[in-house]
Design a protein around this motif. Sequence first.
Motif, PDB file in Angstrom:
ATOM      1  N   SER A  95      10.451  -0.637  -3.673  1.00 25.15           N
ATOM      2  CA  SER A  95       9.679   0.308  -4.480  1.00 25.15           C
ATOM      3  C   SER A  95       9.578   1.669  -3.806  1.00 25.15           C
ATOM      4  O   SER A  95       9.785   1.822  -2.598  1.00 25.15           O
ATOM      5  N   ALA A  96       9.208   2.663  -4.622  1.00 21.62           N
ATOM      6  CA  ALA A  96       8.984   4.012  -4.098  1.00 21.62           C
ATOM      7  C   ALA A  96       7.716   4.076  -3.266  1.00 21.62           C
ATOM      8  O   ALA A  96       7.577   4.959  -2.399  1.00 21.62           O
ATOM      9  N   LEU A  97       6.793   3.138  -3.491  1.00 16.67           N
ATOM     10  CA  LEU A  97       5.582   3.110  -2.690  1.00 16.67           C
ATOM     11  C   LEU A  97       5.906   2.830  -1.228  1.00 16.67           C
ATOM     12  O   LEU A  97       5.327   3.438  -0.319  1.00 16.67           O
ATOM     13  N   SER A  98       6.835   1.912  -0.978  1.00 14.99           N
ATOM     14  CA  SER A  98       7.242   1.626   0.395  1.00 14.99           C
ATOM     15  C   SER A  98       7.940   2.824   1.024  1.00 14.99           C
ATOM     16  O   SER A  98       7.749   3.112   2.214  1.00 14.99           O
ATOM     17  N   GLN A  99       8.739   3.523   0.254  1.00 13.58           N
ATOM     18  CA  GLN A  99       9.393   4.720   0.773  1.00 13.58           C
ATOM     19  C   GLN A  99       8.371   5.807   1.089  1.00 13.58           C
ATOM     20  O   GLN A  99       8.516   6.539   2.073  1.00 13.58           O
ATOM     21  N   ARG A 100       7.340   5.894   0.266  1.00 18.75           N
ATOM     22  CA  ARG A 100       6.283   6.874   0.540  1.00 18.75           C
ATOM     23  C   ARG A 100       5.549   6.525   1.836  1.00 18.75           C
ATOM     24  O   ARG A 100       5.184   7.410   2.611  1.00 18.75           O
ATOM     25  N   ALA A 101       5.340   5.232   2.063  1.00 18.19           N
ATOM     26  CA  ALA A 101       4.663   4.824   3.292  1.00 18.19           C
ATOM     27  C   ALA A 101       5.543   5.051   4.516  1.00 18.19           C
ATOM     28  O   ALA A 101       5.039   5.409   5.597  1.00 18.19           O
ATOM     29  N   SER A 102       6.849   4.853   4.383  1.00 20.76           N
ATOM     30  CA  SER A 102       7.756   5.068   5.513  1.00 20.76           C
ATOM     31  C   SER A 102       7.819   6.531   5.921  1.00 20.76           C
ATOM     32  O   SER A 102       8.139   6.833   7.088  1.00 20.76           O
ATOM     33  N   ARG A 103       7.502   7.424   5.019  1.00 25.99           N
ATOM     34  CA  ARG A 103       7.476   8.853   5.349  1.00 25.99           C
ATOM     35  C   ARG A 103       6.119   9.294   5.880  1.00 25.99           C
ATOM     36  O   ARG A 103       5.914  10.490   6.121  1.00 25.99           O
ATOM     37  N   GLY A 104       5.207   8.372   6.032  1.00 23.16           N
ATOM     38  CA  GLY A 104       3.898   8.695   6.597  1.00 23.16           C
ATOM     39  C   GLY A 104       2.907   9.255   5.615  1.00 23.16           C
ATOM     40  O   GLY A 104       1.880   9.838   6.039  1.00 23.16           O
ATOM     41  N   LEU A 105       3.139   9.081   4.336  1.00 23.83           N
ATOM     42  CA  LEU A 105       2.233   9.636   3.329  1.00 23.83           C
ATOM     43  C   LEU A 105       1.053   8.726   3.035  1.00 23.83           C
ATOM     44  O   LEU A 105       0.151   9.125   2.278  1.00 23.83           O
ATOM     45  N   LEU A 106       1.037   7.505   3.576  1.00 25.37           N
ATOM     46  CA  LEU A 106      -0.067   6.578   3.353  1.00 25.37           C
ATOM     47  C   LEU A 106      -0.853   6.341   4.640  1.00 25.37           C
ATOM     48  O   LEU A 106      -1.355   5.246   4.885  1.00 25.37           O
ATOM     49  N   GLY A 127      -1.720 -13.061  -1.168  1.00 27.12           N
ATOM     50  CA  GLY A 127      -0.923 -13.687  -0.121  1.00 27.12           C
ATOM     51  C   GLY A 127       0.573 -13.587  -0.327  1.00 27.12           C
ATOM     52  O   GLY A 127       1.345 -13.992   0.560  1.00 27.12           O
ATOM     53  N   GLY A 128       1.038 -13.067  -1.459  1.00 26.32           N
ATOM     54  CA  GLY A 128       2.468 -12.903  -1.669  1.00 26.32           C
ATOM     55  C   GLY A 128       3.051 -11.683  -0.989  1.00 26.32           C
ATOM     56  O   GLY A 128       4.279 -11.507  -0.997  1.00 26.32           O
ATOM     57  N   TYR A 129       2.195 -10.843  -0.377  1.00 28.64           N
ATOM     58  CA  TYR A 129       2.665  -9.644   0.325  1.00 28.64           C
ATOM     59  C   TYR A 129       2.500  -9.844   1.832  1.00 28.64           C
ATOM     60  O   TYR A 129       1.619 -10.586   2.290  1.00 28.64           O
ATOM     61  N   PRO A 130       3.300  -9.172   2.619  1.00 27.64           N
ATOM     62  CA  PRO A 130       3.161  -9.282   4.086  1.00 27.64           C
ATOM     63  C   PRO A 130       2.084  -8.339   4.601  1.00 27.64           C
ATOM     64  O   PRO A 130       1.732  -7.340   3.952  1.00 27.64           O
ATOM     65  N   LEU A 131       1.567  -8.654   5.762  1.00 24.83           N
ATOM     66  CA  LEU A 131       0.596  -7.786   6.428  1.00 24.83           C
ATOM     67  C   LEU A 131       1.356  -6.702   7.179  1.00 24.83           C
ATOM     68  O   LEU A 131       2.149  -6.975   8.072  1.00 24.83           O
ATOM     69  N   MET A 132       1.091  -5.448   6.789  1.00 28.07           N
ATOM     70  CA  MET A 132       1.777  -4.314   7.405  1.00 28.07           C
ATOM     71  C   MET A 132       0.751  -3.249   7.753  1.00 28.07           C
ATOM     72  O   MET A 132      -0.446  -3.407   7.508  1.00 28.07           O
ATOM     73  N   ASP A 133       1.245  -2.151   8.292  1.00 28.00           N
ATOM     74  CA  ASP A 133       0.344  -1.082   8.732  1.00 28.00           C
ATOM     75  C   ASP A 133      -0.434  -0.467   7.575  1.00 28.00           C
ATOM     76  O   ASP A 133      -1.476   0.158   7.801  1.00 28.00           O
ATOM     77  N   TRP A 134       0.058  -0.608   6.377  1.00 30.10           N
ATOM     78  CA  TRP A 134      -0.628  -0.013   5.228  1.00 30.10           C
ATOM     79  C   TRP A 134      -0.929  -1.033   4.133  1.00 30.10           C
ATOM     80  O   TRP A 134      -1.507  -0.674   3.096  1.00 30.10           O
ATOM     81  N   VAL A 135      -0.558  -2.304   4.335  1.00 34.47           N
ATOM     82  CA  VAL A 135      -0.823  -3.380   3.376  1.00 34.47           C
ATOM     83  C   VAL A 135      -1.761  -4.380   4.022  1.00 34.47           C
ATOM     84  O   VAL A 135      -1.480  -4.920   5.104  1.00 34.47           O
ATOM     85  N   LEU A 136      -2.883  -4.631   3.353  1.00 40.42           N
ATOM     86  CA  LEU A 136      -3.901  -5.540   3.862  1.00 40.42           C
ATOM     87  C   LEU A 136      -3.951  -6.765   2.952  1.00 40.42           C
ATOM     88  O   LEU A 136      -4.138  -6.647   1.735  1.00 40.42           O
ATOM     89  N   VAL A 137      -3.776  -7.952   3.538  1.00 43.07           N
ATOM     90  CA  VAL A 137      -3.741  -9.199   2.768  1.00 43.07           C
ATOM     91  C   VAL A 137      -4.729 -10.186   3.378  1.00 43.07           C
ATOM     92  O   VAL A 137      -5.144 -10.039   4.543  1.00 43.07           O
ATOM     93  N   PRO A 138      -5.130 -11.231   2.641  1.00 44.26           N
ATOM     94  CA  PRO A 138      -6.083 -12.211   3.186  1.00 44.26           C
ATOM     95  C   PRO A 138      -5.452 -13.040   4.301  1.00 44.26           C
ATOM     96  O   PRO A 138      -4.235 -13.079   4.493  1.00 44.26           O
ATOM     97  N   TYR A 139      -6.312 -13.754   5.018  1.00 42.77           N
ATOM     98  CA  TYR A 139      -5.859 -14.678   6.053  1.00 42.77           C
ATOM     99  C   TYR A 139      -5.221 -15.891   5.375  1.00 42.77           C
ATOM    100  O   TYR A 139      -5.734 -16.409   4.361  1.00 42.77           O
ATOM    101  N   ALA A 140      -4.133 -16.367   5.948  1.00 47.69           N
ATOM    102  CA  ALA A 140      -3.489 -17.561   5.401  1.00 47.69           C
ATOM    103  C   ALA A 140      -4.322 -18.800   5.666  1.00 47.69           C
ATOM    104  O   ALA A 140      -4.362 -19.733   4.841  1.00 47.69           O
TER     105      ALA A 140
END
Length: 477
Positions: free
Chosen positions: A330-341, A350-363
């Motif tokens: 997605s373009a959202l990931s590209q926006r985050a890679s450019r430091g805009l988030l 839980g279907g998304y990974p935990l990243m520097d800008w994505v917050l997900v619940p504990y498994a």
Amino acid sequence: MEVTPFPFLNHESFASFFTSFQEQPDQKRQKTDPADSDATPFRDILSSLLSFDEDDNTKSQFQFQSQTQTMTDNFYPIDGFFQEPDQKDPPRPKRARTPNGPDANFSATASEAEAQSANGGGGGARRLWVKSRSKAWWDQCSHPDFPESEFRRAFKMSKSTFEFICSELDPVINKKDTMLRLAIPVRQRVAVCIWRLATGEPLRLVSKKFGLGISTCHKLVLEVCGAIKNVMMSKFLNWPDEERMTRVKREFELVSGIPNVGGSIYTTHVPIIAPKVNGPAYFNKRHTERNQKTSYSITVQGVVDPKGVFTDVCIGWPGSMSDDKVLEKSALSQRASRGLLKDVWIVGNGGYPLMDWVLVPYAQQNLWTQRVFNEKAGEVERLAKEAFSRLKGRWSCLQKRTEVKLQDLPVVLGACCVLHNICEMRNEAMEPSETGFDLFDDEIVPENAVRSVDAMRARDQIAHHLLHHSFADTGLP
């Protein structure tokens, strides 16, 4: 090769035959040529003229004139062939055809057009043989006295919102009348598209409702959806600026207690007809196992604000892709890679990974802090899921396989998202049966669920902050 001679080819017989054959037209000419008759006045005048002692040039000239006159007399002119007017065949008048049944309307239309052109052509416009269709339903809906509740039930919005959309699209979809026919009004064009999206009815029923051809309705839906995407998406579906993002973070924190949340993300699937090209890529295994029926779909990923308004969408990836794969494309990931988030959290399930800008619940919820965090993160994630539930409940075309081609479907889905935002911003109410649409999108935990150590530490700090600052529910079992 042997050639057999003709039986009469001897010198004497052939000479006599040729002589008789050659003399026959001369004799006939003498009998029929009026110039050789002694009783013809023309020959007497010609003889007297030739008796003068003139030079050779003058004699040859008179001889040429006499031959020309003789040839002219032997040919009959076309105009003078019938000497008497009574001998000519009278013209037969053509009988006008009088068709019966539906063709009678066509002939009447053609007769009116011919009559107008015969009268000078300036007063009336040219007409085509157009099949007459009833517009009674649309004329009734477009009448000012039509009840507001009935209009809202048909188009899933109020009259004021409908008129607002028409005014926004008027400069783009407005057409001019031509010499052949009148252009379809803007309000009718928009109504065809919105009613089709709201009901999901096939095009043949849309044609009957609005008194237009099936192909015309199909073109209007694509045209209006394209205009909504090109004209209105930049106004009503865009990523928040700094001022708006500050308000969004504050509202999310009031809901969940989690700071710096800029949006809630969710991915849903829209069923489609099995494509002829690259069909296995669109095969949805999870829906097939759940419904016990072969299912194909495309994905719609969206990020919403606290009010359920979409701020980012990613549409069109095949249904076999997992949520984390769609996020990477997605373009959202590209926006985050450019430091805009930076300093912004996007909360997902839980279907998304935990990243520097994505917050997900504990498994795994082994600690109180983890259970508290999952509860509060679930409240944020629920906002996106409810927004998609209202999206599909309002636009029924997303609930079942549509007739739109696969290459045109992203434009239609994007138009649905824009119209959803307009209705949410204008506080358009929905029927209780529409808001409770169930979403069956199973979560698949990605293989690499944790992709940032810093994100793990930040999540732990948020969990402790929620537990020790009275944001947790101490009555949890």
